[in-house]
Write a protein that holds these residues in place. Structure first.
Motif, PDB file in Angstrom:
ATOM      1  N   CYS A 223    -131.991  67.263  19.169  1.00 29.25           N
ATOM      2  CA  CYS A 223    -131.915  68.659  19.086  1.00 29.25           C
ATOM      3  C   CYS A 223    -131.123  69.237  20.245  1.00 29.25           C
ATOM      4  N   GLU A 224    -130.942  68.255  21.362  1.00 26.50           N
ATOM      5  CA  GLU A 224    -130.368  68.728  22.698  1.00 26.50           C
ATOM      6  C   GLU A 224    -131.151  69.913  23.260  1.00 26.50           C
ATOM      7  N   LEU A 225    -132.201  70.009  23.346  1.00 33.14           N
ATOM      8  CA  LEU A 225    -132.921  71.074  23.890  1.00 33.14           C
ATOM      9  C   LEU A 225    -133.596  70.720  25.315  1.00 33.14           C
ATOM     10  N   ASP A 226    -133.354  71.179  26.464  1.00 34.00           N
ATOM     11  CA  ASP A 226    -134.321  70.894  27.548  1.00 34.00           C
ATOM     12  C   ASP A 226    -135.611  71.438  27.556  1.00 34.00           C
TER      13      ASP A 226
ATOM     14  N   ASP B  90    -144.278  69.521  26.341  1.00 36.00           N
ATOM     15  CA  ASP B  90    -143.906  68.135  26.492  1.00 36.00           C
ATOM     16  C   ASP B  90    -143.893  67.697  25.128  1.00 36.00           C
ATOM     17  N   ILE B  91    -144.789  67.885  24.145  1.00 35.06           N
ATOM     18  CA  ILE B  91    -144.813  67.448  23.060  1.00 35.06           C
ATOM     19  C   ILE B  91    -143.723  67.682  22.250  1.00 35.06           C
ATOM     20  N   LEU B  92    -143.362  68.988  22.203  1.00 35.88           N
ATOM     21  CA  LEU B  92    -142.361  69.536  21.395  1.00 35.88           C
ATOM     22  C   LEU B  92    -140.933  69.006  22.020  1.00 35.88           C
ATOM     23  N   HIS B  93    -140.922  68.757  23.086  1.00 38.06           N
ATOM     24  CA  HIS B  93    -139.628  68.292  23.847  1.00 38.06           C
ATOM     25  C   HIS B  93    -139.486  66.756  23.407  1.00 38.06           C
TER      26      HIS B  93
ATOM     27  N   SER C 236    -138.183  67.184  19.878  1.00 38.20           N
ATOM     28  CA  SER C 236    -136.763  67.598  19.925  1.00 38.20           C
ATOM     29  C   SER C 236    -135.738  66.596  20.286  1.00 38.20           C
ATOM     30  N   THR C 237    -136.381  65.545  21.282  1.00 36.45           N
ATOM     31  CA  THR C 237    -135.531  64.396  21.695  1.00 36.45           C
ATOM     32  C   THR C 237    -135.224  63.432  20.439  1.00 36.45           C
ATOM     33  N   LEU C 238    -136.413  63.224  19.786  1.00 28.68           N
ATOM     34  CA  LEU C 238    -136.406  62.278  18.797  1.00 28.68           C
ATOM     35  C   LEU C 238    -135.637  62.770  17.324  1.00 28.68           C
TER      36      LEU C 238
END
Length: 71
Positions: free
Chosen positions: A26-29, A15-18, A21-23
């Motif tokens: 990176c467009e990784l789900d 969750d934290i890495l997502h 990634s969002t910030l």
């Protein structure tokens, strides 16, 4: 319940890495991010993995452009 705690900690890490990634756009789900984390934990070089992801995205974009130009 150590297994449950371990799963909860892993989920929290994803969750934290997502969020990061969002910030960083990176467009990784979450699923893809989780797969990448697992690969890195198994010894895959993170920089090489990032390069492969970039190349795959570029190739997918190229294919999409080819398909669009044939319509």
């Amino acid at each position: 319940m150590p297994g449950n705690e371990k799963r909860a900690a892993a989920q929290q890490a994803v969750d934290i890495l997502h969020e990061v990634s969002t910030l960083l756009n990176c467009e990784l789900d979450r699923r893809t991010l989780s797969i990448c984390i697992s690969m890195i934990e198994c010894g895959v070089n993170p920089e090489a993995l990032a390069q492969v992801i970039k190349e795959l995205r570029q190739e997918a974009q190229h294919v999409d452009q080819q398909i669009a130009s044939r319509r």
